[in-house]
Design an enzyme around this catalytic site. Structure first.
Site, PDB file in Angstrom:
ATOM      1  N   GLU B  45       0.505  -1.354   0.287  1.00 45.69           N
ATOM      2  CA  GLU B  45      -0.124  -0.258  -0.400  1.00 45.69           C
ATOM      3  C   GLU B  45       0.675   1.002  -0.135  1.00 45.69           C
ATOM      4  O   GLU B  45       1.644   1.676   1.139  1.00 45.69           O
ATOM      5  CB  GLU B  45      -1.340   0.173   1.306  1.00 45.69           C
ATOM      6  CG  GLU B  45      -2.109  -0.979   1.219  1.00 45.69           C
ATOM      7  CD  GLU B  45      -2.371  -1.442   2.571  1.00 45.69           C
ATOM      8  OE1 GLU B  45      -2.802  -0.444   2.956  1.00 45.69           O
ATOM      9  OE2 GLU B  45      -2.647  -2.348   2.279  1.00 45.69           O
ATOM     10  N   ASP B  56      -4.964   9.056  11.128  1.00 44.21           N
ATOM     11  CA  ASP B  56      -3.622   8.647  11.326  1.00 44.21           C
ATOM     12  C   ASP B  56      -3.428   8.832  11.960  1.00 44.21           C
ATOM     13  O   ASP B  56      -3.178  10.213  12.848  1.00 44.21           O
ATOM     14  CB  ASP B  56      -2.512   8.646  10.208  1.00 44.21           C
ATOM     15  CG  ASP B  56      -3.071   7.760   8.709  1.00 44.21           C
ATOM     16  OD1 ASP B  56      -3.322   6.997   9.072  1.00 44.21           O
ATOM     17  OD2 ASP B  56      -3.393   8.332   7.523  1.00 44.21           O
TER      18      ASP B  56
END
Lengths: 392, 258
Positions: B45, B56
């Site tokens: 990814e 995140d």
């Protein structure tokens, strides 16, 4: 016509662009907020607290010396006289009642100037709920008295250390906290920003401002409709509240002022409408300042409360459909307005509110015009800046 | 059928690694991809850095900020990946946030992905309903999978809806947290994995968020097709002066080899 549709869109603005982790929370809130807010028990308690705790209705004051200077009838909506010193308490009282109704025990908030953080810490103290406020480290320095107030009120103030360490970064941190604490925590957003239903919910809770203006004008001058309503816009909550009940009265010109910082062409600005274009910030499609590559730009304004690279989707919509106009106001123009109001009317406004007052010189006013300017907050928190800038 | 679909049909205990493009150095993208392929990772990814990555944690945030400061952009990433299929045969997934993709143009973005040979895209803040209405046919016509996230809070009816619409795999967020949170698998997470297993969904599932070592990798492989590691890899590579060697050692340790 100026209400969001079922998916939370005002035209092409708004919506809920959020990761899956936040969807259950947002869906729960979306399914409940209208019913709870419109219930009789909520309304009764909300208005009891607005009146007896916040000190509403806030006065609508005819500023005579300012009126002579600008050759029009200038009315000041005194949100600065609310408990905690700004309009922010209107919203936090409403949302805290909603949080209690939904059984949430832990409250989180973001804050820029600290006014929303203080208002949140205040109602959490009142209700005995745990409170965590995220604040950019830069803002913690420039608004130190508000940090101390929040701590006195029992809130934990957590510094946001990413980006320019201002309101945008504090909002990111609050959203991350909510992702990590999905079941016990209520995110009490301070402006008409964020994913649906926040923009609509906060606008409704702030709409008490325009509902009072109408009533007060009716008593004072026999008509509830002024010619202008002027308010400053960061995310845009006091402006949304000031405009709300006038949205369907097209004779009332609605003027928002956004923080131009050092100027709209300087690169040091927070004027999202003048300098931004369409994009997504904090879960909402709106105008925001971004690079050609779609990275959100760091904003700048002398006013921590307006130092935000986006604008609430309602305002983006009002701008697009022509219902409201948005004027950029620079740091220097705002500072001039601070001193003008202070010397002419004996009112020291917050830096944010001064951006609204600075519009007076820009409007083509006639002597018959009635102009309502919302003084969203008082200047106590900005004394450090004023001492430096005015050599006091 | 794209490379991802073939992979899930043929292999188990899959290991996928996330890294942020443009970090630690602007031109590390192909070096890292090669190192990961040589180390036997099953797919990769590639993170498209964003200024405000709100799902995140601190590690990926910091790597994104550094990548942007290095000059990474979507245009540049596509340039770097122009010839990637001459050397990299593993499935590739691009992961990022919607705003830069909107600014780039969704249709143009999908076209670029297709030209380069990208197999899947993860955009956590792209609402399912909007995807379904406006972009789904665009993705499907190019054979690119849009990967949906599921979490412990996702109700069953929504799980089934996402499963139905999924053409790649479901990204199972291991717990209520942003990326890079404390590692270790708890009983409540195992309950969640078992609950989802019992639904007999059609789509393969990869577990991500909070996987960082051999123990957590082995554990989640019991309940899913494999696991995704991001923050732990980024922490390692940040300090690396030998990306191929350090990557091989890191992957070997996760796999539990000697």
């Amino acid at each position: 016509m100026h209400q969001p549709n079922e998916e939370g869109f005002y035209g092409r603005f708004g919506g809920a662009f959020i990761p899956e982790m936040l969807i259950p929370n947002i869906e729960e809130l979306e399914s409940k907020y209208l019913n709870i807010i419109s219930s009789e028990s909520f309304q009764k308690e909300y208005h009891r607290l607005l009146n007896d705790y916040a000190g509403r209705p806030s006065p609508l004051f005819k500023a005579e010396r300012l009126s002579s200077k600008y050759g029009a009838n200038i009315w000041l909506k005194r949100e600065d006289l609310n408990h905690t010193g700004s309009h922010k308490l209107n919203n936090t009282i409403g949302q805290i009642l909603l949080a209690k109704e939904m059984g949430r025990q832990r409250i989180i908030a973001e804050t820029g100037a600290g006014q929303h953080g203080v208002a949140t810490a205040t109602v959490c103290a009142l209700m005995g709920l745990q409170c965590v406020v995220y604040m950019g480290e830069t803002d913690m320095e420039r608004q130190a008295p508000n940090v101390a107030r929040m701590r006195m009120l029992g809130a934990e103030v957590r510094p946001a250390l990413s980006g320019n360490r201002t309101l945008k970064d504090a909002t990111n941190e609050a959203l991350r906290d909510w992702i990590a604490n999905p079941t016990d925590t209520f995110y009490l957003i301070g402006s008409v920003v964020g994913p649906h239903p926040y923009p609509d919910m906060v606008a409704r809770l702030q709409s008490v401002i325009s509902s009072e203006i109408k009533q007060q004008l009716k008593e004072k001058i026999g008509t509830e409709l002024p010619d202008y309503v002027v308010a400053c816009v960061g995310g845009g909550s006091n402006a949304a509240g000031s405009f709300y009940h006038f949205l369907d009265n097209p004779s009332v010109k609605l003027i928002g002022t956004e923080a131009a910082g050092l100027g709209v062409d300087s690169g040091e600005t927070a004027a999202s409408i003048a300098c931004g274009d369409l994009g997504i910030i904090h879960g909402s499609m709106t105008y925001l300042m971004q690079s050609e590559d779609g990275q959100i730009t760091e904003p700048y304004s002398i006013s921590a409360g307006l130092d935000y690279p986006g604008i609430g989707p309602l305002h983006a919509w009002l701008k697009d459909c022509g219902r409201a106009d948005y004027l950029p106001v620079t740091d220097d123009q705002a500072l001039d307005a601070v001193m003008e109001l202070t010397r002419l009317e004996g009112i020291i406004p917050a830096l944010e509110s001064a951006h609204a007052l600075a519009a007076l010189v820009m409007l083509p006013l006639k002597s018959s015009d009635n102009v309502v300017v919302t003084v969203s907050g008082r200047g106590d928190k900005d004394m450090k800046t004023y001492m430096e800038r005015f050599s006091l | 059928m794209n490379r991802l679909n073939k992979l899930f049909e043929t292999r188990k205990n899959l290991l996928s690694i996330y890294f942020t493009a443009g970090f630690p150095n602007l031109n590390d993208t192909l070096v890292i991809l090669q190192a990961l392929q040589d180390s036997g990772v099953d797919f990769m990814e590639i993170g498209m850095p964003f200024s405000d990555p709100l799902a995140d944690g601190p590690v990926i945030q910091a790597s994104s900020t550094a990548a942007l400061n290095n000059g990474m952009s979507l245009n540049l990433l596509f340039e770097q990946l122009q010839t990637v299929r001459q050397t990299i045969s593993m499935p590739l997934v691009l992961m990022g946030y919607l705003n830069p993709v909107l600014k780039f143009g969704v249709e143009k973005f999908i076209q670029k992905c297709s030209e380069i040979g990208v197999d899947g895209v993860i955009l956590p803040d792209l609402p399912f309903e909007l995807f379904n209405r406006e972009y789904r046919s665009m993705f499907e016509s190019k054979g690119i999978s849009n990967i949906f996230l599921i979490t412990p809070q996702t109700p069953e009816c929504r799980l089934r809806m996402l499963d139905e619409a999924s053409t790649g795999f479901l990204y199972m967020v291991s717990s209520a947290a942003v990326t890079g949170a404390k590692s270790g698998i708890s009983q409540s997470q195992i309950d969640y994995f078992e609950r989802v297993n019992a639904l007999n969904l059609n789509s393969p599932r990869m577990v991500g968020f909070g996987i960082s070592d051999n123990e957590s990798f082995k554990q989640v492989c019991k309940y899913a097709n494999g696991a995704i590691i991001g923050s732990a890899f980024i922490r390692m590579i940040e300090k690396s002066s030998d990306i191929p060697g350090d990557t091989a050692r890191f992957i070997n340790a996760i796999r539990g080899g000697k």
